[in-house]
Design an enzyme around this catalytic site. Structure first.
Site, PDB file in Angstrom:
ATOM      1  N   HIS A 289       0.799  -1.412   0.301  1.00 44.34           N
ATOM      2  CA  HIS A 289       0.319   0.162  -0.165  1.00 44.34           C
ATOM      3  C   HIS A 289       0.853   1.545   0.260  1.00 44.34           C
ATOM      4  O   HIS A 289       0.284   2.159  -0.003  1.00 44.34           O
ATOM      5  CB  HIS A 289      -0.937  -0.003   1.189  1.00 44.34           C
ATOM      6  CG  HIS A 289      -1.429  -1.124   1.201  1.00 44.34           C
ATOM      7  ND1 HIS A 289      -2.216  -1.772   0.297  1.00 44.34           N
ATOM      8  CD2 HIS A 289      -1.428  -2.855   3.071  1.00 44.34           C
ATOM      9  CE1 HIS A 289      -2.697  -2.975   0.946  1.00 44.34           C
ATOM     10  NE2 HIS A 289      -2.353  -3.172   1.621  1.00 44.34           N
TER      11      HIS A 289
ATOM     12  N   ASP B 177      -5.889  -7.176   8.305  1.00 43.73           N
ATOM     13  CA  ASP B 177      -4.528  -7.654   7.143  1.00 43.73           C
ATOM     14  C   ASP B 177      -3.364  -8.007   9.221  1.00 43.73           C
ATOM     15  O   ASP B 177      -2.484  -7.096   8.348  1.00 43.73           O
ATOM     16  CB  ASP B 177      -3.979  -6.899   6.131  1.00 43.73           C
ATOM     17  CG  ASP B 177      -2.717  -7.797   5.758  1.00 43.73           C
ATOM     18  OD1 ASP B 177      -2.544  -8.495   6.120  1.00 43.73           O
ATOM     19  OD2 ASP B 177      -2.217  -6.453   5.205  1.00 43.73           O
TER      20      ASP B 177
END
Lengths: 1042, 344, 535
Positions: free
Chosen positions: B15, B127
């Site tokens: 990310h 996550d």
């Protein structure tokens, strides 16, 4: 000042060198040497660090000190002369002064001397520089040579086929039949080829065979290793595996074929001998890879890992099978491995994760059990010798030369590390017992036992100066400093004592230790030793620098034991605390640090139980005050409330905190409450002005600023008025849960009046229900209305959704509206009786109500009339309602006193009798009966005894309904005072689930003291059952009370 | 941006890139996570909003990283966090100091407190894994990386992506392609992390998605209609079948742990998401209140400043294996052995 | 100037960011390793706008967020359903004044006891008496420099030892400046070794003059010194370059370890002669040079940086003497070390400290610290600036093509150059800002309270089209250490600008006109304090 000394010269030179180093990339970036000079000349413009360079600073200072006075003189002359520069075209005063200074004699002189000095510095730097240069050039040539070699690789990788051909050629050249030079050359060429290509090429198998054979040859092995090393670091997985297994295999065969002798008495292994050196280098490469491989093998198929582990074990367990008769030992791979990696780091890493650990253990069990048994044999043989041998051998050890003993010892440590790692794990222990000759009792727990033996031996042998040798095997390589070794031992002991089983072992297992040919408990030995340390009875140790640390380490071991109830029971007789206190005093004379502050420092990094224990007694609180501890807490609290986070910026709006104030300050709460109890009479400051930097330093200050916020000045002095005042009110709520505290606050600060006044002002000002008025309303009801959960109704603190967000009536003067006092007879009666009427009549009514109340309950006891007797007397004396709590408390203390004789010193110390008689047993029983709650208390940093004290001193007032209080008192009177203990334990047991939950949400204290007040669940039907079931422990408890 | 000076690169995630930087004004070291937006025309992706919103809404929890600042930068934006020295995966892999049971408890407690807080606020992280649990310089564990976080609701009409969570920590329903799931995916991950803490190595180190499922099934046993009624509704249920095998008792999987730990682990590692023990419940499990007590954060390994050990790698490292170093530097100095060895 | 404050139970984007109006962070160029150019700025603004829209959606409800997409709207709704979003938007009228400092010109009496008041509410106005305008008075709030300060701050001898940063109660506060003339008078007997540690920038005209003279003298010494070191430098250079050539045949233009991308450019003016200096750098025509190091005078066209930057050079033209003369003005010199005290680049700030930018003083220090001295003898080459086209004055033209993101680290000289320009061109409008408050700025400056400080020069400077070349220099390229009205300076809109126009430096500015009253205003006490007390 313009003179420069020889010292300046040296300084200048080093500064100049420093400067040149800092700007060397600038110089090197210059296209020409002239440009480099230019860059230097204009450095100021281009280098933002210019004025930070020491050299420049030095220079500037020199200029300033030399010419400063001249400049000043000139400037003064100029002003005096009235020469003002006007307008841009003309010469400015600055320029004029500059010019004149420049022409001055001082300036010339300064330049001259500076130049002389500089030239010397420059000269010597140039000389040094040339020398450096030579060295660098040499290095350079090395690099170049390597680079020219690598061209081979570049050229070759162009085309696969030609590369393959080349490798084919190389493989052939490497054949053992070829002359050395040819092979050597081929190897060098190989080193420059990309390893992955090498291994994927067709001739790899030939190559590999040839490489392995070359590895055994003195002249070639180095090159082969180079190739291997390179492959390890840059090859794909299968390559590294192939390389590793090849290495292991060829090592194995090398050892088998060469049959190196283990050094005998006089001989030694010299690592510089070609043969040993070659083998060592190979093992070292293996070992390096062993340690590195763990970082990535989990991401690959298990097979990869298995092969590496297996080939390693295979190598290590390879033996020459000379019969047991052979006195002549051979040098094994493991010996060399142990001097390279004495602590068996590789094995440690392999055993670390379950993933590889299972494979290691499986392989050990199935195929390589000999590895384990060898280790055990090595340990036991060495250990036994070590333990009884105090002889020190003199003789100068030679670097790189290992005698028989050196090797034995390093192998011993290596084995110890391996075994130690194995027996930690359940599956590892399954490898045992291993059959070993002459070793009784198996190996299980072997290490622990040996450590304990040594600690037992401490007493006996520490008199001799060389006693340190005894402890050497345990912490490998700890050196010969006995104190350092003992610290390590203490560390191990503390760890053992920290576990329940370990503690039990220390306290109750007599067979563990033999001291003075007598079996004894390990705990006693540790304590005795600690006492001797404290008394400096061990001269060999007390002199050493580490003696303080050592004391600390052993005190810690003792603390691990005696901070449990059982431990205290066993070790009480030693009076360790006195010894520690005495030692402390001695130390304190040297370093006047407050014990408590030090404790705070320690406890800050623990659960903080100790401080709260101290705070539970009046002298403790006084000590906390005098040590500045309370002040620290207050300041902490203040900064948490008012100063915001570290990064608070005024321009950046923060989200409005909702409940965080409670959370962030809760811990402080815990300690300020008892601290409050003993505050001497100190009026509130009520200043006319508060500066923003003024931070409260005491509890009254805090009350002044946060609770009794009754003036505009105070309001404006708060950055976060609403938040901080809300917190203050909540703090007040907590404080007032303790009736003593409330009385104190009320009598000194007229808290209720202040609050009511604020409520009135609020109505007058805006007539709005805001957060603060809700909070005040709550506190006002809480402090005024007394009674258990069904006898008073506390208003909510939160607004509700719907039409009426706040349905509780606000009130501006006492008494509060009746909705807060449900119509309960005795409660209403007590609340209404403001004016003491005739004693007789009051008591009569009281008795009547009480009897009625007791009769209405199913499990009423008889004979409560007597009980009410003294109570009534006390009640008639005092007029203030809340004094009843105190009265009941005193009454009850009386009961306790009748039962247990309070020692003189305890009575003098001001420790509450309840605390003295009950609290300890509550904790003891709690640990046995409700262990989870016991732990919960430890984790929340305060003690069950504190809560008990709180409840009992006010006789559960405000926590229980009146009838229940009566039941409780009657129970205690009839059944004996130990029922007080059972009752507390029963309450804790009853609240167990909630206590656990509140512990995790870090509001246990708030829950037990504040929130419980409005809850009626806990004195329910099964309560008596619980407390009665506890009577099974009566015998147990009686032992202590007696 | 000019308030910060970049000190170096810390890492690179799916990310964004994370840098170490210094806040010039305060001198504080921070971590800057630079998230790029692929196409400006497409606007801000939901994911970015989720990450930032999640961090903003939960900022005052002790066990969640704190978003200190946030600002656009070029075609993307930068998130500013406290700089953390280490993460849990490093702590777990440190073989020098294996975690004690008390430390495992301490970490689990902090992790659960963080997760409980997230779930109370209807945020699922999606996550969780050791590498996303950062360790502060005071030893505190903080849940980080909300790049996959999103709000969940009980209504159950929302569809979510199943391509979330790092493989080893991915819940079985996700492996079966579930699009409707709940915070149970986090609890599964918590279980995996717990197991990893106990074992010092990942519980289910699958090499690919199929193998991942194999790993799980091998331990938990092939799911049946009884043990996992909802399984049949999962998208990929019919796509793959496994040979039936019974469950292995978890005592064997985590052999060196106390029964309470095994019991707690069992409560996380169950097939039906709803049956997994919630973080709040887990916090009052006896495991945390039995001896040894959870380590206080100060008793937890404090990461060394600047000593970030190398990350887990797929490849052998480019280390220089020392062939040319003098042997004397590698072998133990006999003079250190001598005083000890002399007794032998 | 208007500033948006948003307060909300949950933090908004703007709660963090746009509270400062147009954003402190994004629109300024980064001096650090992250490349940041016009394109990025534009992108940042776009991203900010998108976030603002999301904010609107979150706070004002469905549909308010303008053009955001459906999916995003849904997402926002989910969040607002779960967490209530409230905010209050408004305009900040008062600048945050915590830790503010204020400097006063002293029209009247000077009370020496100008110790920083610890009380934020009291504002001590000190006035000079007989020394009149030559004196400065420091006024501040919460600037408890040292606890023991009882007398005037500048008589505290202990400040010698830690001249730059003083620690107070665990927080670091920066000692901005004070005039130390009295100090020297009082401590004439002080050993020089103590005195030399004292390196705060001077403030008063007298001290400034003294410093300026010493600076010039230092330049002399430095020049001499470089001469003495000739051989040493040569050795060094030879070694380094020979090393470089062999080790890295193609040295990358930016040294990987070069901490400052400006290195590219900052060395550029170095190759030019310092004005008023006899030395002329060798013009090595056609020399193979690295892009970043191209001497400006080199008549070479160089393709490098992967052909992304093409550097042409145009033969050097002789400057007219007036320019040289003018630029030689010594007043200019000290400006290059306005912070000879060398403030550490990352000094800790007090806990409750404001943004550095809230005080123009600290801002001055910061900007001065950060900025490399601009190429004084060059015109600022701002593309939009029409003067760039008046070729006659051009010494060189550097044309750059923007490197794509991959090589953002290689700040193109073009950007860097404009970055080095301390002032945005007047009249070109503030391209970076959409904020009305920002546009006001240049005008504001002109309209700033007039003062005796006005020189002819200043008046000229007010016209946006400079009449004479050296005025351009003055206005644009001279590092203005006091008030750097960079368009990217945070809070700029909050100030009423006060400037010694054209001169820029409070102390030094007065050198030419000794009767000058000096005002340095910070953000502190009042609304946009025009505290230039002129009388």
């Amino acid at each position: 000042m313009s003179q420069l000394s020889a010292g300046d010269e040296v300084q200048l030179q080093s500064l100049l060198k420093q400067l040149l180093r800092s700007i060397s990339d600038k110089i090197s970036g210059a296209p020409s040497t002239e440009c480099a000079e230019e860059i230097l000349l204009h450095l100021e413009e281009t280098d933002k660090n210019f004025h930070n360079y020491e050299f420049v600073r030095y220079l500037r200072q020199h200029v300033e000190s030399s010419l400063g006075p001249v400049v000043e003189d000139e400037l003064q002359n100029l002003t005096r002369g009235g020469q003002h520069a006007v307008g841009p075209g003309q010469d400015t005063s600055v320029q004029a002064v500059t010019r004149r200074t420049r022409d001055s004699a001082q300036c010339h002189q300064m330049l001259q001397t500076l130049k002389a000095t500089m030239m010397v510095a420059v000269e010597s730097l140039i000389t040094k520089f040339d020398e450096d240069q030579l060295r660098k050039e040499e290095m350079h040539r090395e690099i170049e040579r390597c680079q020219s070699n690598s061209q081979f690789a570049d050229n070759c990788s162009d085309s696969d086929s030609s590369f393959n051909q080349q490798l084919q050629v190389l493989a052939e050249k490497l054949d053992s039949s070829k002359p050395k030079e040819v092979r050597c050359e081929a190897l060098q060429a190989l080193c420059c080829a990309p390893p992955s290509d090498v291994l994927s090429c067709e001739s790899w198998s030939t190559l590999r065979r040839n490489l392995c054979s070359a590895l055994a040859e003195p002249d070639l092995s180095e090159n082969v290793l180079q190739f291997f090393a390179k492959s390890f670091s840059s090859s794909p997985l299968n390559v590294t595996r192939e390389i590793y297994t090849s290495l292991a295999k060829s090592l194995e065969s090398a050892f088998l074929s060469q049959r190196l002798n283990f050094p005998t008495r006089s001989a030694a292994v010299d690592i510089n001998s070609p043969q040993i050196s070659r083998l060592l280098k190979q093992i070292r490469l293996m070992n390096d890879f062993q340690k590195e491989v763990t970082t990535f093998w989990i991401r690959h198929p298990e097979k990869y890992m298995e092969e590496i582990i297996e080939s390693t074990f295979c190598l290590l367990s390879s033996h020459h099978d000379h019969g047991s008769t052979g006195t002549e030992k051979t040098l094994e791979p493991v010996h060399l491995l142990s001097i390279l990696d004495i602590k068996a780091t590789w094995f440690n890493k392999w055993m670390h994760g379950y993933y590889s650990r299972t494979v290691v253990l499986r392989l050990l069990e199935r195929k390589y059990k000999t590895l384990v048994s060898d280790s055990v044999i090595q340990i036991s043989s060495c250990y036994i010798i070590t333990l009884w041998c105090n002889k020190l051998m003199t003789g100068l050890p030679q670097r790189g030369v290992f005698t028989r003993r050196d090797l034995e010892y390093s192998f011993f440590v290596h084995s110890l590390c391996i075994l130690g790692k194995i027996i930690i794990y359940t599956n590892g222990r399954k490898l045992f017992p291993i059959k070993i000759r002459k070793h009784k009792g198996g190996t299980f727990g072997f290490l622990y036992t040996s450590i304990l033996c040594i600690s037992a031996d401490m007493n006996r042998s520490l008199h001799s100066s060389d006693a340190a040798t005894l402890f050497l095997p345990i912490p490998p390589l700890s050196g010969i400093n006995p104190a350092a070794t003992l610290i390590l031992i203490a560390d191990v002991l503390a760890r053992i004592a920290n576990t329940d089983r370990g503690l039990a072992l220390f306290l109750y297992e007599k067979n563990l230790v033999v001291a003075h040919s007598e079996k004894t408990f390990a705990a006693h030995i540790v304590v005795q030793f600690t006492l001797r340390l404290l008394n400096k009875a061990l001269p060999s140790l007390s002199e050493s620098e580490a003696s303080q640390t050592l004391c600390g380490a052993f005190i810690f071991v003792c603390r691990q034991m005696y901070n449990t109830c059982e431990g205290l029971q066993v070790l009480q007789t030693y009076g360790l605390h006195k010894a520690i206190a005495a030692a402390w005093k001695k130390v304190q004379l040297q370093h006047p640090i407050s014990i408590l502050q030090l404790n705070y420092r320690c406890e800050k990094f623990g659960y903080g139980v100790m401080v709260t224990q101290v705070a539970a007694t009046a002298p403790g609180v006084a000590a906390l005050h005098s040590s500045g501890f309370v002040r620290l807490l207050v300041v902490d609290l203040w900064s948490a409330l008012e100063c915001g986070g570290d990064d608070a910026r005024v321009v950046r709006p923060k989200p409005t905190p909702m409940d965080s104030i409670d959370r962030s300050c809760l811990k402080v709460n815990a300690w300020t409450v008892p601290a409050q109890g003993t505050r001497n009479r100190q009026p509130l400051a009520n200043k006319s002005e508060y500066s923003l930097r003024e931070i409260p330093s005491s509890i009254p200050d805090l009350i002044d600023r946060l609770v009794a916020v009754d003036s505009d000045v105070k309001i404006h002095s708060l950055f976060q008025y609403e938040q901080s005042h809300t917190f203050g009110l909540r703090l007040l709520g907590v404080l007032c849960c303790c009736l003593d505290s409330f009385l104190l606050l009320e009598s000194q600060y007229n808290i209720c009046c202040t609050l009511l006044q604020s409520q009135r002002e609020n109505v007058a000002d805006r007539d709005a229900t805001d957060g603060l008025s809700v909070e005040r309303n709550h506190v006002l009801v809480r402090v005024h209305v007394v009674g258990g959960p069904s006898e008073r109704r506390l208003p909510s603190r939160a607004l509700e959704e719907g039409e009426l967000p706040y349905s509780w009536p606000m009130f501006l003067s006492y008494p509060p509206p009746s909705c807060y006092v449900p119509a309960l007879q005795i409660g209403a009666f007590l609340a209404s009786s403001k004016e003491p009427r005739g004693e007789e009549s009051w008591l009569e009514i009281c008795r009547r109500h009480f009897c009625k109340a007791m009769k209405s309950k199913p499990n009423t006891l008889t004979g409560k009339g007597e009980l009410l007797g003294p109570f009534g007397v006390v009640r008639s004396v005092v007029s203030n309602m809340a004094f009843i709590g105190a009265a009941v408390k005193r009454l009850f203390n009386l009961l306790v006193l009748l039962q247990v004789h309070v020692p003189q010193e305890v009575a003098e110390s001001g420790i509450s009798p309840v605390y003295w008689c009950t609290a300890h047993y509550v904790e003891m029983l709690l640990k046995a009966e409700v262990p989870l709650v016991h732990s919960a208390f430890r984790m929340s940093g305060f003690t069950p005894s504190q809560v008990c004290l709180h409840w009992l001193t006010q006789c559960f007032w405000n926590y229980l309904d009146w009838t229940e209080i009566c039941q409780y008192i009657c129970t205690c009177v009839v059944m004996g005072p130990d029922y007080q203990v059972y009752l507390c334990v029963a309450v804790f047991k009853h609240l167990e689930p909630e206590i656990l939950e509140r512990t995790q949400s870090q509001e246990l204290q708030l829950f037990l003291k504040v929130k419980l007040q409005s809850r009626s669940i806990w004195f329910s039907a099964d309560f008596h059952q619980r407390s009665l079931s506890l009577t099974n422990n009566v015998g147990f408890l009686n032992n202590f009370i007696a | 941006m000019e308030q910060y000076s970049i000190l170096g690169r810390i890492g690179e995630g799916a990310h964004g890139i994370v840098f170490q930087a210094k806040h010039i004004e305060t001198g504080e070291t921070v971590a800057l996570k630079k998230v790029a937006l692929r196409k400006l025309e497409d606007g801000i992706p939901n994911q970015a909003v989720r990450e930032i919103k999640a961090l903003q809404e939960i900022e005052d929890n002790q066990h969640v990283v704190k978003l200190k600042d946030f600002f656009p930068h070029g075609t993307g934006f930068v998130l500013v966090f406290d700089f953390m020295l280490s993460d849990l995966s490093e702590v777990i892999r440190n073989s020098q100091r294996p975690l004690t049971p008390a430390q495992v408890k301490g970490y689990m407690m902090m992790l659960l407190k963080g997760v409980a807080f997230l779930h109370q606020n209807s945020i699922m992280h999606r996550d969780l894994k050791p590498a996303n649990l950062l360790i502060s310089s005071s030893g505190h564990l903080k849940v980080a990386d909300f790049g996959l976080a999103r709000l969940f609701s009980d209504q159950g009409e929302r569809l979510y992506s199943h391509q979330v969570a790092t493989r080893w920590y991915r819940a079985p329903e996700l492996l079966y392609g579930a699009r409707k799931y709940d915070e149970g995916v986090d609890l599964w991950a918590v279980g995996c992390i717990f197991g990893e803490l106990l074992n010092s190595s990942p519980l289910f180190p699958g090499e690919n998605d199929i193998e991942q499922l194999c790993c799980v099934l091998r331990v938990l046993g092939t799911p049946t209609r009884e043990s996992w009624p909802e399984m049949v509704e999962l998208p990929d249920y019919n796509k793959i079948t496994f040979k039936e095998n019974p469950a292995i008792p978890l005592e064997e999987i985590v052999p060196d742990t106390c029964p309470q730990a095994v019991d707690l682990l069992c409560r996380f590692l169950v097939y039906p998401s709803r049956r997994r023990c919630s973080a709040t419940q887990a916090l009052i499990h006896p495991f945390f209140f039995s001896s040894p007590l959870p380590a206080h954060h100060s008793e937890l390994p404090i990461p060394q400043r600047g000593g970030r050990p190398p990350r887990q790698r797929l490849q052998a490292p480019p280390t220089d294996f020392s062939v040319d170093l003098p042997l004397q530097n590698s072998v133990v100095d006999p003079s250190e052995l001598r005083p000890h060895a002399s007794c032998l | 100037g208007p500033t948006v404050i948003s307060v909300s139970p949950s933090q908004s984007w703007s709660g963090i960011h746009s509270s400062t109006g147009t954003g402190i962070s994004t629109e300024r160029s980064s001096v650090f390793s992250w490349g940041y150019d016009e394109f990025d700025k534009a992108a940042s603004r776009q991203v900010q706008q998108m976030f603002d829209e999301i904010d609107k959606e979150l706070y004002e409800g469905r549909g308010c967020g303008g053009g955001i997409l459906q999916g995003l709207q849904d997402e926002c709704q989910q969040w607002t359903t779960r967490f209530p979003h409230l905010r209050i938007l408004g305009t900040q009228l008062l600048c945050p004044t915590d830790e503010g400092f204020q400097w006063y010109a002293t029209p009247g009496t000077v009370s020496r006891a100008s110790n920083p008041s610890t009380d934020r509410k009291s504002t001590v106005k000190s006035q000079g008496k007989e020394k009149g305008a030559a004196e400065l008075n420091v006024q501040g709030r919460k600037a408890a420099l040292i606890k023991e300060f009882n007398g005037p701050p500048n008589s505290e001898p202990s400040s010698y030892d830690q001249p730059r940063v003083i620690e107070v109660e665990g927080v670091m506060e920066e000692y901005l400046a004070f005039d130390s003339r009295d100090l020297n008078e009082c401590h004439e007997e002080c050993p020089e070794s103590v005195r030399r540690h004292h390196c705060l920038p001077p403030v008063s005209p007298y001290r400034c003059r003294r410093q300026a003279v010493l600076d010039l003298l230092f330049d002399d010494v430095w020049r001499e010194l470089v001469g003495w070191m000739k051989e040493l430098v040569q050795r060094h250079w030879e070694c380094c370059t020979s090393h470089d050539e062999t080790l890295s045949g193609s040295l990358s233009p930016v040294q990987p370890d070069a901490p400052n991308p400006f290195m590219l450019l900052s060395s550029l003016p170095a190759a030019l002669p310092k004005l008023g200096q006899s030395r002329v750098p060798p013009l090595t025509s056609g020399q193979q040079l690295q892009a970043g190091r191209t001497p400006a005078g080199a008549a070479a066209t160089q393709h490098n940086l992967n052909d992304l930057i093409v550097i042409h050079s145009i033969p050097l033209q002789q400057r007219n003497l007036a320019v040289l003369e003018r630029s030689q003005d010594p007043e200019e010199r000290p400006s290059h070390r306005p912070v000879s005290s060398a403030v550490p680049s990352s000094r800790p700030r007090p806990r409750r400290a404001l943004e550095q930018s809230s005080s123009s003083l600290s801002r001055q220090l910061q900007s001065a610290r950060r900025r490399n001295p601009p190429p004084r003898n060059l015109l600022p080459l701002v593309p939009s600036l029409s003067q760039a086209g008046t070729g006659g004055y051009l010494d060189e033209v550097i044309r750059g093509t923007r490197l794509t993101t991959a090589s953002d680290r290689l700040t193109s000289p073009l950007v860097a150059l404009s970055r080095n320009t301390p002032l945005p061109p007047i009249g070109t409008g503030d391209g970076e800002s959409s904020h009305p408050g920002l546009l006001l700025k240049p005008t504001q400056r002109q309209k700033g309270p007039s003062s005796r400080a006005h020189s002819a020069l200043n008046d000229e400077a007010q016209s946006s089209v400079p009449r004479d070349r050296h005025h351009i220099l003055d206005v644009f390229s001279r590092p203005n250490t006091t008030h750097t009205y960079r368009s990217d300076t945070p809070y700029r809109s909050s100030f009423t600008v006060l400037d010694n126009i054209g001169q820029g430096r409070p102390g030094r500015a007065s050198v030419g006109t000794d009767s000058l009253g000096i005002g340095v205003t910070g953000v502190s006490l009042g609304i946009s304090s025009s505290s230039f007390l002129d009388s």
